[in-house]
Structure formats: structure tokens, C-alpha cells
Design a protein around this motif. Structure first.
Motif, PDB file in Angstrom:
ATOM      1  N   VAL A 285       0.844  -1.199   0.000  1.00  0.00           N
ATOM      2  CA  VAL A 285       0.000   0.000   0.000  1.00  0.00           C
ATOM      3  C   VAL A 285       0.877   1.246   0.000  1.00  0.00           C
ATOM      4  O   VAL A 285       0.697   2.162  -0.816  1.00  0.00           O
ATOM      5  CB  VAL A 285      -0.969  -0.001   1.210  1.00  0.00           C
ATOM      6  N   VAL A 286       1.861   1.290   0.879  1.00  0.00           N
ATOM      7  CA  VAL A 286       2.759   2.453   0.976  1.00  0.00           C
ATOM      8  C   VAL A 286       3.582   2.599  -0.306  1.00  0.00           C
ATOM      9  O   VAL A 286       3.701   3.698  -0.864  1.00  0.00           O
ATOM     10  CB  VAL A 286       3.673   2.331   2.217  1.00  0.00           C
ATOM     11  N   GLY A 287       4.145   1.492  -0.782  1.00  0.00           N
ATOM     12  CA  GLY A 287       4.941   1.538  -2.015  1.00  0.00           C
ATOM     13  C   GLY A 287       4.103   1.915  -3.223  1.00  0.00           C
ATOM     14  O   GLY A 287       4.555   2.667  -4.101  1.00  0.00           O
ATOM     15  N   GLY A 288       2.884   1.402  -3.294  1.00  0.00           N
ATOM     16  CA  GLY A 288       1.994   1.740  -4.405  1.00  0.00           C
ATOM     17  C   GLY A 288       1.635   3.206  -4.423  1.00  0.00           C
ATOM     18  O   GLY A 288       1.641   3.854  -5.480  1.00  0.00           O
ATOM     19  N   LEU A 289       1.329   3.761  -3.242  1.00  0.00           N
ATOM     20  CA  LEU A 289       1.039   5.202  -3.154  1.00  0.00           C
ATOM     21  C   LEU A 289       2.246   6.022  -3.601  1.00  0.00           C
ATOM     22  O   LEU A 289       2.096   7.017  -4.325  1.00  0.00           O
ATOM     23  CB  LEU A 289       0.660   5.577  -1.725  1.00  0.00           C
ATOM     24  N   SER A 290       3.420   5.617  -3.194  1.00  0.00           N
ATOM     25  CA  SER A 290       4.637   6.324  -3.564  1.00  0.00           C
ATOM     26  C   SER A 290       4.830   6.310  -5.082  1.00  0.00           C
ATOM     27  O   SER A 290       5.174   7.331  -5.682  1.00  0.00           O
ATOM     28  CB  SER A 290       5.834   5.684  -2.866  1.00  0.00           C
ATOM     29  N   GLN A 291       4.607   5.165  -5.700  1.00  0.00           N
ATOM     30  CA  GLN A 291       4.778   5.067  -7.154  1.00  0.00           C
ATOM     31  C   GLN A 291       3.720   5.875  -7.900  1.00  0.00           C
ATOM     32  O   GLN A 291       3.993   6.419  -8.965  1.00  0.00           O
ATOM     33  CB  GLN A 291       4.741   3.606  -7.599  1.00  0.00           C
ATOM     34  N   LEU A 292       2.518   5.944  -7.361  1.00  0.00           N
ATOM     35  CA  LEU A 292       1.472   6.739  -8.000  1.00  0.00           C
ATOM     36  C   LEU A 292       1.764   8.235  -7.886  1.00  0.00           C
ATOM     37  O   LEU A 292       1.551   8.990  -8.833  1.00  0.00           O
ATOM     38  CB  LEU A 292       0.109   6.428  -7.380  1.00  0.00           C
ATOM     39  N   ARG A 293       2.230   8.656  -6.730  1.00  0.00           N
ATOM     40  CA  ARG A 293       2.475  10.085  -6.494  1.00  0.00           C
ATOM     41  C   ARG A 293       3.753  10.584  -7.154  1.00  0.00           C
ATOM     42  O   ARG A 293       3.785  11.690  -7.690  1.00  0.00           O
ATOM     43  CB  ARG A 293       2.552  10.359  -4.996  1.00  0.00           C
ATOM     44  N   ARG A 294       4.816   9.786  -7.068  1.00  0.00           N
ATOM     45  CA  ARG A 294       6.119  10.214  -7.571  1.00  0.00           C
ATOM     46  C   ARG A 294       6.731   9.128  -8.462  1.00  0.00           C
ATOM     47  O   ARG A 294       7.722   8.488  -8.079  1.00  0.00           O
ATOM     48  CB  ARG A 294       7.044  10.530  -6.396  1.00  0.00           C
ATOM     49  N   PRO A 295       6.168   8.912  -9.645  1.00  0.00           N
ATOM     50  CA  PRO A 295       6.704   7.847 -10.507  1.00  0.00           C
ATOM     51  C   PRO A 295       8.113   8.143 -11.023  1.00  0.00           C
ATOM     52  O   PRO A 295       8.878   7.219 -11.277  1.00  0.00           O
ATOM     53  CB  PRO A 295       5.699   7.777 -11.659  1.00  0.00           C
ATOM     54  N   ALA A 296       8.453   9.403 -11.153  1.00  0.00           N
ATOM     55  CA  ALA A 296       9.771   9.763 -11.693  1.00  0.00           C
ATOM     56  C   ALA A 296      10.899   9.191 -10.846  1.00  0.00           C
ATOM     57  O   ALA A 296      11.961   8.839 -11.377  1.00  0.00           O
ATOM     58  CB  ALA A 296       9.894  11.281 -11.788  1.00  0.00           C
ATOM     59  N   ALA A 297      10.668   9.084  -9.548  1.00  0.00           N
ATOM     60  CA  ALA A 297      11.705   8.548  -8.659  1.00  0.00           C
ATOM     61  C   ALA A 297      12.018   7.091  -8.984  1.00  0.00           C
ATOM     62  O   ALA A 297      13.137   6.624  -8.753  1.00  0.00           O
ATOM     63  CB  ALA A 297      11.257   8.677  -7.205  1.00  0.00           C
ATOM     64  N   LYS A 298      11.052   6.363  -9.532  1.00  0.00           N
ATOM     65  CA  LYS A 298      11.254   4.938  -9.828  1.00  0.00           C
ATOM     66  C   LYS A 298      11.558   4.673 -11.301  1.00  0.00           C
ATOM     67  O   LYS A 298      11.985   3.584 -11.644  1.00  0.00           O
ATOM     68  CB  LYS A 298       9.999   4.143  -9.435  1.00  0.00           C
ATOM     69  N   VAL A 299      11.289   5.643 -12.176  1.00  0.00           N
ATOM     70  CA  VAL A 299      11.484   5.420 -13.613  1.00  0.00           C
ATOM     71  C   VAL A 299      12.933   5.074 -13.930  1.00  0.00           C
ATOM     72  O   VAL A 299      13.205   4.150 -14.696  1.00  0.00           O
ATOM     73  CB  VAL A 299      10.996   6.634 -14.434  1.00  0.00           C
ATOM     74  N   ALA A 300      13.875   5.797 -13.337  1.00  0.00           N
ATOM     75  CA  ALA A 300      15.295   5.528 -13.605  1.00  0.00           C
ATOM     76  C   ALA A 300      15.677   4.113 -13.171  1.00  0.00           C
ATOM     77  O   ALA A 300      16.437   3.434 -13.860  1.00  0.00           O
ATOM     78  CB  ALA A 300      16.162   6.560 -12.890  1.00  0.00           C
ATOM     79  N   THR A 301      15.122   3.681 -12.058  1.00  0.00           N
ATOM     80  CA  THR A 301      15.411   2.342 -11.556  1.00  0.00           C
ATOM     81  C   THR A 301      14.783   1.281 -12.451  1.00  0.00           C
ATOM     82  O   THR A 301      15.376   0.236 -12.713  1.00  0.00           O
ATOM     83  CB  THR A 301      14.879   2.184 -10.113  1.00  0.00           C
ATOM     84  N   ALA A 302      13.576   1.560 -12.916  1.00  0.00           N
ATOM     85  CA  ALA A 302      12.834   0.584 -13.716  1.00  0.00           C
ATOM     86  C   ALA A 302      13.263   0.576 -15.176  1.00  0.00           C
ATOM     87  O   ALA A 302      13.003  -0.400 -15.886  1.00  0.00           O
ATOM     88  CB  ALA A 302      11.338   0.869 -13.615  1.00  0.00           C
ATOM     89  N   ALA A 303      13.898   1.634 -15.648  1.00  0.00           N
ATOM     90  CA  ALA A 303      14.215   1.791 -17.073  1.00  0.00           C
ATOM     91  C   ALA A 303      14.959   0.597 -17.689  1.00  0.00           C
ATOM     92  O   ALA A 303      14.562   0.124 -18.763  1.00  0.00           O
ATOM     93  CB  ALA A 303      14.978   3.085 -17.303  1.00  0.00           C
ATOM     94  N   PRO A 304      16.018   0.063 -17.066  1.00  0.00           N
ATOM     95  CA  PRO A 304      16.712  -1.069 -17.705  1.00  0.00           C
ATOM     96  C   PRO A 304      15.804  -2.280 -17.919  1.00  0.00           C
ATOM     97  O   PRO A 304      15.828  -2.900 -18.976  1.00  0.00           O
ATOM     98  CB  PRO A 304      17.849  -1.401 -16.735  1.00  0.00           C
ATOM     99  N   LEU A 305      14.983  -2.589 -16.929  1.00  0.00           N
ATOM    100  CA  LEU A 305      14.068  -3.724 -17.061  1.00  0.00           C
ATOM    101  C   LEU A 305      12.996  -3.427 -18.105  1.00  0.00           C
ATOM    102  O   LEU A 305      12.677  -4.271 -18.940  1.00  0.00           O
ATOM    103  CB  LEU A 305      13.423  -4.070 -15.715  1.00  0.00           C
ATOM    104  N   LEU A 306      12.436  -2.231 -18.070  1.00  0.00           N
ATOM    105  CA  LEU A 306      11.396  -1.865 -19.036  1.00  0.00           C
ATOM    106  C   LEU A 306      11.940  -1.867 -20.457  1.00  0.00           C
ATOM    107  O   LEU A 306      11.247  -2.299 -21.387  1.00  0.00           O
ATOM    108  CB  LEU A 306      10.804  -0.498 -18.684  1.00  0.00           C
ATOM    109  N   ASP A 307      13.177  -1.411 -20.627  1.00  0.00           N
ATOM    110  CA  ASP A 307      13.797  -1.442 -21.960  1.00  0.00           C
ATOM    111  C   ASP A 307      13.983  -2.879 -22.445  1.00  0.00           C
ATOM    112  O   ASP A 307      13.721  -3.194 -23.600  1.00  0.00           O
ATOM    113  CB  ASP A 307      15.146  -0.713 -21.948  1.00  0.00           C
TER     114      ASP A 307
END
Length: 179
Positions: free
Chosen positions: A16-38
Motif C-alpha cells: 500500500v505504501v509503495g503503491g502510493l509512492s509510485q502513484l504520487r512520484r513515478p519519476a523517482a522509480k522510472v530511472a530504476t525501472a528503465a533497464p528492465l522496461l527497456d
């Protein structure tokens, strides 16, 4: 059971806490997720906006966490959370690519923590709360249908036999009456 009422919200809290964080501030996780998403995007078509994918993962975590915490469709919620945890763990804690020993150890601990959470979610996903699972119920229902068919066939044979006897008896009575 009391343990389930306590354990489910405890397990769900991080999502719940992590999901709220990703919804509110996705930019903070985009850099981390980018290699996997690519990497995934080279095999499966994904939306170009990676922030949308991070938000979608956050929404899945928030929804699954809320459902699990409240005990509503806990097996489905646990499965959803397990599905969202796998890419989060791979993207967020790639200890195998760290060169700094201290950072590598920290990432390994976080990776293994998520693996432990995944194990808890898998247990929650198969927990039938002491009730028979769908496979058992389907098998039982199939046995009941087979039993009903056997009973119906047996009753049909008995009725056919009784009708034939009745017909013979009436034929014999009609012949006796004519003679």
C-alpha cells in the motif's frame, strides 16, 4: 482466523505504501525501472511513457495491498501482488550488477527480503482458509454428476424392467379374459 486477520494487513502494508509512492512520484522509480522496461520492451510492445508503467505497477500494488489487507479476494490480491513484486525486485535490487561490496550486500539483503515477501504472497495465494480449493470442489462436483448419471441409468433400467413386466402381466390377463 485471528492470524489471517493480523497477518494479511501486515503483509499488505508495504505494498500500500509503495503503491502510493509510485502513484504520487513515478519519476523517482522510472530511472530504476528503465533497464528492465527497456529489456521487456524489446520483446513485448510497451507504452513509450515509462512513468505510466511505474504508475500502473503502483496502482496494482495499492489495489492488491488494500484488497489483501481487508481480506477481500485475498487469493487474487496475493497473486496480483506477487506479479507486481517480481519486476519490482528485479529492477529495484540488482545486486549482481553492483561493484561496491557494501552496496552489493545491501542490495542482496533487499532482494532476499522481497523473495521472502514473495514466498508469503504465494502462501497467501494458495490459502483456502481451511475450505476445499476449487480443484477439490470441481472434482467433487464431477463425482456427484457421475453418481447422478449412474443412479438415473439404474432407475431407468428398473422402470423399463417394471414396465415390461407390467405389459406381460396385462397381456396374460387379457388373453385369460378372452379364453
Amino acid at each position: 482466523m485471528l492470524v489471517r486477520r493480523i497477518a494479511r494487513p501486515m503483509l499488505a502494508a508495504m505494498f500500500v505504501v509503495g503503491g502510493l509512492s509510485q502513484l504520487r512520484r513515478p519519476a523517482a522509480k522510472v530511472a530504476t525501472a528503465a533497464p528492465l522496461l527497456d529489456a521487456v520492451g524489446s520483446v513485448v510492445p510497451l507504452p513509450a511513457d515509462q512513468a505510466t508503467l511505474v504508475r500502473a505497477n503502483g496502482a496494482a500494488m495499492l489495489a492488491g495491498g488494500a484488497l489483501l489487507a481487508t481480506g477481500r479476494v485475498p487469493r487474487v490480491a496475493s497473486t496480483l501482488l506477487a506479479g507486481s513484486l517480481v519486476p519490482t525486485t528485479i529492477a529495484g535490487h540488482p545486486f549482481w550488477s553492483e561493484t561496491d561490496p557494501a552496496r552489493r550486500e545491501q542490495q542482496k539483503v533487499q532482494f532476499l527480503k522481497n523473495v521472502g515477501l514473495l514466498g508469503g504472497l504465494l502462501l497467501a495465494a494458495v490459502d483456502t482458509e481451511g475450505k476445499p480449493g476449487l480443484t477439490y470442489r470441481a472434482r467433487l462436483m464431477g463425482q456427484g454428476v457421475q453418481r447422478s448419471l449412474r443412479t438415473t441409468r439404474r432407475e431407468a433400467r428398473h422402470l423399463t424392467h417394471a414396465a415390461a413386466q407390467e405389459a406381460r402381466l396385462r397381456t396374460a390377463q387379457a388373453q385369460n379374459a378372452l379364453s
